[in-house]
Design an enzyme around this catalytic site. Structure first.
Site, PDB file in Angstrom:
ATOM      1  N   HIS A  55     -80.143 -32.334 -28.722  1.00 16.27           N
ATOM      2  CA  HIS A  55     -81.426 -32.240 -29.412  1.00 16.27           C
ATOM      3  C   HIS A  55     -82.408 -31.489 -28.514  1.00 16.27           C
ATOM      4  CE1 HIS A  55     -80.826 -35.957 -32.240  1.00 16.27           C
ATOM      5  NE2 HIS A  55     -79.789 -35.128 -32.249  1.00 16.27           N
ATOM      6  N   GLU A  57     -85.362 -32.162 -27.488  1.00 16.89           N
ATOM      7  CA  GLU A  57     -85.992 -32.991 -26.458  1.00 16.89           C
ATOM      8  C   GLU A  57     -85.054 -33.228 -25.284  1.00 16.89           C
ATOM      9  OE1 GLU A  57     -85.615 -33.606 -29.803  1.00 16.89           O
ATOM     10  OE2 GLU A  57     -86.847 -35.343 -30.312  1.00 16.89           O
ATOM     11  N   CYS A  85     -85.855 -39.273 -32.289  1.00 13.19           N
ATOM     12  CA  CYS A  85     -84.894 -40.292 -32.706  1.00 13.19           C
ATOM     13  C   CYS A  85     -84.750 -41.316 -31.575  1.00 13.19           C
ATOM     14  CB  CYS A  85     -83.547 -39.634 -33.018  1.00 13.19           C
ATOM     15  SG  CYS A  85     -82.698 -38.992 -31.544  1.00 13.19           S
ATOM     16  N   CYS A  88     -83.364 -39.801 -28.208  1.00 13.77           N
ATOM     17  CA  CYS A  88     -84.361 -39.021 -27.464  1.00 13.77           C
ATOM     18  C   CYS A  88     -85.463 -39.923 -26.921  1.00 13.77           C
ATOM     19  CB  CYS A  88     -84.937 -37.926 -28.354  1.00 13.77           C
ATOM     20  SG  CYS A  88     -83.713 -36.662 -28.788  1.00 13.77           S
TER      21      CYS A  88
END
Length: 151
Positions: A55, A57, A85, A88
């Site tokens: 992801h 992040e 999420c 993260c």
């Protein structure tokens, strides 16, 4: 002054999200900042990298940690176009990110208040400030456009 800086850094995160869309990835971008300086930026790459943890992040946190030779990133603000999420959010807490500014909420997997709020748990030994809704319309439109083209 802080609001204007927040907009500038979120605009950079949006630019990262646009790069993700061009690469065929879900358009999410992240920019990590300390003392007004960008120390890392990234966009979603789980498809490209064959990695469910890639992801935006996570990639920004990894880039910054490597550059600083430290898995802790105190004094930082992470700008991300979509509400984080749980994966993260956990990484941000472990990295000791001070502040998270996100664009649009994620009603399916958001862990900063939409589905659950990992950051509100007082049992966790690090507390992170969360600010949602920064340039939400622009961030959300990127996602809507991306998924509309896929349908």
């Amino acid at each position: 002054m802080q609001a204007e800086l927040d907009r500038q850094f979120m605009q950079q995160a949006i630019e990262q999200a646009q790069l993700a869309a061009l690469a065929g990835e879900v358009p999410v971008g992240a920019v990590l900042v300390r003392d007004g300086q960008v120390i890392a930026k990234a966009f979603n790459k789980p498809i490209t990298n064959h990695d469910p943890s890639a992801h935006a992040e996570m990639l920004a946190l990894r880039e910054a940690a490597l550059a600083e030779q430290n898995y802790r990133l105190p004094g930082t603000t992470l700008y991300v176009t979509l509400e984080p999420c749980t994966m993260c959010a956990g990484a941000m807490l472990h990295a000791r990110v001070d502040r998270i500014v996100f664009g649009t909420p994620d009603p399916k997997t958001g862990a900063a208040g939409s589905v659950l709020d990992v950051f509100a748990m007082k049992q966790i030994n690090h507390q992170t400030t969360i600010e949602g809704g920064m340039m939400s319309e622009e961030c959300g439109q990127l996602l809507r456009n991306f998924f509309k083209e896929r349908r």
